[in-house]
Design an enzyme around this catalytic site. Structure first.
Site, short mmCIF file in Angstrom:
data_model
loop_
_atom_site.label_atom_id
_atom_site.label_comp_id
_atom_site.label_asym_id
_atom_site.label_seq_id
_atom_site.Cartn_x
_atom_site.Cartn_y
_atom_site.Cartn_z
N CYS A 114 24.46 -16.06 26.24
CA CYS A 114 23.17 -15.33 26.29
C CYS A 114 22.84 -14.81 27.68
O CYS A 114 22.00 -13.92 27.83
CB CYS A 114 22.05 -16.21 25.76
N HIS A 251 15.44 -12.51 28.32
CA HIS A 251 16.28 -12.78 27.16
C HIS A 251 15.35 -13.21 26.02
O HIS A 251 14.42 -13.97 26.22
CB HIS A 251 17.27 -13.89 27.50
N ASN A 281 17.37 -13.68 18.28
CA ASN A 281 18.16 -13.85 19.50
C ASN A 281 19.50 -13.13 19.31
O ASN A 281 20.33 -13.56 18.52
CB ASN A 281 18.38 -15.35 19.74
N1 COA Z 1 12.78 -24.77 9.43
C1 COA Z 1 12.06 -25.89 9.29
N2 COA Z 1 12.24 -26.95 10.06
C2 COA Z 1 13.18 -26.89 11.02
C3 COA Z 1 13.96 -25.74 11.22
C4 COA Z 1 13.74 -24.64 10.36
N3 COA Z 1 14.43 -23.50 10.46
N4 COA Z 1 14.80 -25.95 12.25
C5 COA Z 1 14.57 -27.20 12.68
N5 COA Z 1 13.59 -27.78 11.93
C6 COA Z 1 13.03 -29.11 12.06
C7 COA Z 1 13.98 -30.10 12.68
O1 COA Z 1 14.93 -30.55 11.72
C8 COA Z 1 13.05 -31.18 13.12
O2 COA Z 1 12.74 -32.01 12.00
P1 COA Z 1 12.60 -33.59 12.15
O3 COA Z 1 11.47 -33.76 13.10
O4 COA Z 1 12.34 -34.00 10.76
O5 COA Z 1 13.92 -34.02 12.72
C9 COA Z 1 11.79 -30.42 13.50
O6 COA Z 1 11.92 -29.13 12.92
C10 COA Z 1 11.60 -30.29 14.99
O7 COA Z 1 12.86 -29.95 15.57
P2 COA Z 1 13.00 -29.54 17.07
O8 COA Z 1 14.39 -29.11 17.32
O9 COA Z 1 12.44 -30.65 17.93
O10 COA Z 1 11.98 -28.31 17.07
P3 COA Z 1 11.58 -27.36 18.21
O11 COA Z 1 10.12 -27.25 18.25
O12 COA Z 1 12.31 -27.70 19.46
O13 COA Z 1 12.11 -25.96 17.69
C11 COA Z 1 13.97 -24.53 18.11
C12 COA Z 1 13.48 -25.78 17.38
C13 COA Z 1 15.48 -24.39 17.83
C14 COA Z 1 13.24 -23.33 17.56
C15 COA Z 1 13.71 -24.66 19.61
O14 COA Z 1 14.17 -25.89 20.05
C16 COA Z 1 14.36 -23.58 20.40
O15 COA Z 1 14.03 -22.44 20.28
N6 COA Z 1 15.24 -23.99 21.32
C17 COA Z 1 15.91 -23.07 22.21
C18 COA Z 1 16.93 -22.43 21.41
C19 COA Z 1 17.44 -21.24 22.05
O16 COA Z 1 16.74 -20.31 22.25
N7 COA Z 1 18.72 -21.27 22.31
C20 COA Z 1 19.41 -20.16 22.76
C21 COA Z 1 19.28 -20.07 24.22
S1 COA Z 1 20.23 -18.71 24.57
#
Ligand code: COA
Length: 324
Positions: A114, A251, A281
């Protein structure tokens, strides 16, 4: 005289198929509401069957060349930032070179996931400042839909396909931050974070393309802190700070990361180009897509001071300060 790498043209291409969040409901346990609230994403584009990264890149390239009023043979080099190449080799950049009818110069890919576009801009800038190229086409092109695990709700809803491109040209400047063009760059990586974001396959391991794996909340934690830091560093290198910035062009991974970074940089959201709701993304394509859409919307104007910042697998991260 100072030489600057100045933007002469910009363009983008998005595959025809739009995929709204609702398409994931029923396939995995998720909802449009959750995806919007946690990421800001509403829809993304997916490439058609048979449509490849070099097809997307070539379409964006043609748009950028048209915007610059240049023929392909006016270019000295093409750099493509991608992690989803058509083939293991040759490079996507050489495929784009052939597709746009460029019969001279040289072309190569860079891979920093990314953060790829920031790395590609820094490399293009170095080629121009060292006199190795006068005009460089810098493309970000991705088909992340090909490496998604559509049974993993925590990753499959986040990514999309697309391409953006910028033509950079060597222009004489005064050496001050009033010059148009790239003013500073800052690149970083830390390979000890490999397991936070990776693809579980590859040529010399499984012999397959593999699928994207991510510890999203861990990446999130690093993102806001490292993005604000690299943007500050790049600005400070030329005596600027957040108050001087007309537009952050970040980004586009998650609206909460974008907002958190802007807050740390003390830049209001009115001065941030946001496209994550429409593109998801798109990895290395997200910054050039945002540059092109931001210009189309009338947000980015000639003379504006921009800072781009990105982070991705590696971890690799960085930022570029440029006057449009
Ligand atoms: N729909 C519903 N629930 C979801 C889900 C979806 N698509 N994806 C994850 N969850 C759930 C998880 O399983 C977790 O459930 P649990 O508490 O029962 O285990 C809960 O949501 C919270 O997960 P978590 O990963 O802590 O959520 P978050 O608030 O961090 O959001 C992302 C998840 C992936 C959206 C976030 O972490 C994110 O954007 N991270 C950066 C990712 C990114 O941009 N990466 C690329 C960089 S280039």
């Amino acid at each position: 005289m100072t030489i600057r790498a100045v933007v002469k043209g910009v363009g983008h291409y998005l595959p025809a198929r739009t995929v709204p969040n609702s398409e994931f409901e029923g396939k995995v346990e998720t909802s449009d509401e959750w995806i919007r609230a946690r990421t800001g994403i509403e829809r993304r584009h997916f490439a058609a069957e048979g449509e490849t990264t070099s097809d997307l890149g070539a379409a964006a390239a043609r748009a950028a060349l048209a915007d610059a009023g240049l023929e392909a043979d006016a270019l000295d080099a093409i750099i493509v930032a991608t992690s989803t190449p058509d083939l293991t080799f040759p490079s996507v950049a050489t495929m784009v070179q052939a597709k746009i009818g460029m019969t001279r110069g040289f072309a190569f890919d860079v891979q920093a996931v990314c953060a790829g576009y920031v790395y590609a801009l820094a490399n293009a800038n170095a080629l121009i400042l060292s006199g190795q190229a006068r005009r460089v086409l810098v493309i970000g092109a991705e088909t992340f839909s090909r490496i998604l695990d559509f049974t993993d709700r925590s990753t499959c809803v986040l990514f999309g396909d697309g391409a953006g491109a910028v033509v950079l040209e060597a222009v004489g400047g005064t050496g001050t931050t009033e010059d148009r063009g790239i003013l500073s760059t800052d690149l970083n990586s830390d390979g000890s974070y490999r397991d936070l974001l990776y693809v579980d396959g590859g040529v010399s391991t499984s012999g397959t393309a593999g699928h994207l794996r991510m510890q999203g909340n861990q990446v999130f934690r690093h993102a806001v802190e490292k993005l604000a830091e690299t943007a500050h560093t790049a600005l400070a290198k030329v005596g600027l700070d957040g108050g001087d910035v007309d537009w952050i062009v970040p980004h586009q991974a998650n609206i909460r990361i974008i907002e958190g970074t802007a807050k740390r940089m003390q830049v209001p959201m009115e001065r941030v180009v946001v496209t994550v709701q429409d593109h998801g993304n798109t990895s290395a394509a997200s910054i050039p897509l945002a540059l092109s859409v931001g210009k189309e919307r009338g947000q980015i104007k000639e003379g504006d001071l921009l800072v781009t910042e990105a982070i991705g697998g590696g971890l690799a991260w960085g930022s570029v300060v440029l006057r449009w």
